[in-house]
Design a protein around this motif. Structure first.
Motif, short mmCIF file in Angstrom:
data_model
loop_
_atom_site.label_atom_id
_atom_site.label_comp_id
_atom_site.label_asym_id
_atom_site.label_seq_id
_atom_site.Cartn_x
_atom_site.Cartn_y
_atom_site.Cartn_z
N ARG A 25 0.75 -1.14 -0.07
CA ARG A 25 -0.25 0.12 0.20
C ARG A 25 0.87 1.23 -0.13
NH1 ARG A 25 -3.98 -1.28 2.98
NH2 ARG A 25 -5.69 -1.74 1.57
N PRO A 26 0.05 1.88 -0.94
CA PRO A 26 1.63 3.50 -0.70
C PRO A 26 1.29 4.54 -0.02
CG PRO A 26 -0.16 3.83 -2.20
CD PRO A 26 -0.19 1.90 -1.96
N VAL A 27 2.49 4.80 0.88
CA VAL A 27 2.38 5.59 1.34
C VAL A 27 1.71 7.13 1.71
CG1 VAL A 27 3.89 7.41 3.41
CG2 VAL A 27 3.78 4.70 2.97
N ALA A 28 1.06 7.56 2.35
CA ALA A 28 0.28 9.51 1.80
C ALA A 28 0.12 8.93 -0.37
CB ALA A 28 0.87 9.90 1.77
N GLY A 29 -0.15 7.25 -0.15
CA GLY A 29 -0.47 7.53 -1.82
C GLY A 29 0.41 7.87 -2.86
N LYS A 30 1.38 8.13 -2.85
CA LYS A 30 2.91 8.46 -3.60
C LYS A 30 3.00 7.39 -4.08
CE LYS A 30 4.37 11.99 -0.72
NZ LYS A 30 6.18 12.52 0.14
N LEU A 31 3.25 7.11 -5.48
CA LEU A 31 3.62 5.97 -5.96
C LEU A 31 4.84 5.77 -6.76
CD1 LEU A 31 1.23 6.98 -9.37
CD2 LEU A 31 1.25 5.31 -7.44
N GLU A 32 5.60 5.10 -5.46
CA GLU A 32 7.19 4.88 -5.18
C GLU A 32 7.03 3.12 -4.54
OE1 GLU A 32 7.62 7.32 -1.27
OE2 GLU A 32 8.62 9.09 -2.14
N ILE A 33 7.80 3.11 -5.20
CA ILE A 33 8.56 1.47 -4.77
C ILE A 33 9.99 1.57 -4.66
CG2 ILE A 33 6.73 0.96 -6.97
CD1 ILE A 33 9.16 1.26 -8.77
N TYR A 70 4.60 -0.94 -9.97
CA TYR A 70 4.51 0.65 -10.12
C TYR A 70 2.93 0.10 -10.65
CZ TYR A 70 7.72 3.91 -10.54
OH TYR A 70 9.43 4.77 -10.15
N ALA A 71 2.99 -0.48 -11.25
CA ALA A 71 0.92 -0.90 -11.34
C ALA A 71 0.37 -2.22 -9.68
CB ALA A 71 0.89 -2.63 -12.69
N ILE A 72 0.71 -2.22 -9.22
CA ILE A 72 0.35 -3.23 -7.75
C ILE A 72 0.51 -2.05 -7.13
CG2 ILE A 72 1.40 -3.86 -5.66
CD1 ILE A 72 2.63 -6.24 -7.14
N VAL A 73 1.31 -0.67 -6.92
CA VAL A 73 1.10 0.27 -6.44
C VAL A 73 -0.27 0.73 -6.79
CG1 VAL A 73 2.08 2.64 -5.23
CG2 VAL A 73 3.50 0.73 -5.53
N TRP A 74 0.24 1.23 -7.95
CA TRP A 74 -1.17 2.30 -8.62
C TRP A 74 -2.53 1.67 -8.35
CZ3 TRP A 74 -4.39 1.52 -12.93
CH2 TRP A 74 -5.45 2.68 -13.12
N GLY A 75 -2.73 0.31 -8.81
CA GLY A 75 -3.89 -0.04 -8.32
C GLY A 75 -4.31 -0.81 -6.90
N ILE A 76 -3.54 -0.69 -5.82
CA ILE A 76 -4.23 -0.57 -4.74
C ILE A 76 -5.30 0.44 -4.15
CG2 ILE A 76 -3.28 -0.73 -1.98
CD1 ILE A 76 -1.37 -2.55 -3.38
N LYS A 77 -3.66 2.01 -5.31
CA LYS A 77 -4.22 2.98 -4.31
C LYS A 77 -5.80 3.31 -5.43
CE LYS A 77 -3.05 8.04 -5.18
NZ LYS A 77 -2.89 9.38 -6.36
N LYS A 78 -6.21 2.70 -6.38
CA LYS A 78 -7.27 2.99 -7.25
C LYS A 78 -8.19 2.51 -6.17
CE LYS A 78 -6.53 5.39 -10.06
NZ LYS A 78 -6.49 7.18 -10.60
N TYR A 79 -7.51 1.35 -5.99
CA TYR A 79 -9.39 0.47 -4.99
C TYR A 79 -9.15 1.16 -3.44
CZ TYR A 79 -10.49 -3.63 -1.64
OH TYR A 79 -11.03 -4.55 -0.99
#
Length: 217
Positions: free
Chosen positions: A75-83, A184-193
């Motif tokens: 899960r991204p911290v504070a919604g940031k797309l970081e890996i 990036y897809a994992i982090v982005w996808g979780i953010k959208k969810y």
């Protein structure tokens, strides 16, 4: 070598028209598809079960294991797309058969050559000749993979007798574009969810920003 910033920009372009479809959502058991309506190009699916997360689709398949709910792990911290490729790779259980998480890097190869040659004792005149010899036989050669690179290093012997030693100590690979794209897809996808679960769509976000609330910008 895949540059993270370039890969992120590429990912955002590739997925700009993607929509999320929740196929299964029962606790840690999830199946969520992301893709452009009517197209399979750059589509991907996040599948989770107890202790595991798999990403599959047009850019390959990778499976990770660490926490009971793997969304909490990625899960991204504070919604940031970081890996975190190094740490997350340590938790990878299975990789893509079409491409490795790491691939040969010409930059890493050249860096290894420089590091080893910097340790050689040479005179000024010898150093100039040696640099030219290395450039002709190694750096300007046709080297396309890790095996060829190690062979070149092991077989090299300069006219004045310099040779490379301990070449196996050097990692000549770096993260592949496909692997970084998947992270990036994992982090982005979780953010959208999470945004959907919280009732936060992009339109909601835009309205909050226009209203002066930047808490979730």
């Amino acid at each position: 070598m895949a540059d993270r910033k370039d890969t992120l920009l590429s990912f955002l372009r590739d997925t700009r028209l993607h929509e999320m479809t929740i196929e299964l959502d029962q606790g840690v058991h999830r199946s969520i598809r992301f893709g452009r309506p009517g197209s399979s190009v750059y589509h991907f699916r996040l599948t989770t079960w107890a202790g595991h997360l798999a990403i599959s689709g047009d850019m390959g398949t990778y499976v990770f294991a660490r926490h009971h709910d793997m969304f909490t792990f990625f899960r991204p911290v504070a919604g940031k797309l970081e890996i975190n490729p190094q740490y997350w790779h340590e938790k990878m259980q299975a990789g893509c058969k079409y491409g490795s998480a790491k691939t040969f890097s010409d930059e890493c190869f050249k860096s290894a050559v420089k590091d080893m040659t910097d340790r050689w004792e040479t005179t000024l005149g010898e150093a100039d000749d040696l640099r030219k010899e290395i450039a002709d036989e190694l750096l300007n050669g046709d080297c396309s993979n890790e095996h060829e690179a190690y062979e070149l290093l092991r077989d090299f012997s300069s006219r004045d007798g310099h040779e490379f030693t301990d070449v196996g100590d050097y990692d000549l690979t770096d993260w592949s574009h496909g692997f970084l794209w998947a992270l990036y897809a994992i982090v982005w996808g979780i953010k959208k969810y999470d945004q959907l679960k919280d009732g936060r769509t992009q339109a909601d976000h835009d309205r909050r920003v226009l209203a002066g609330d930047r808490a979730d910008a």
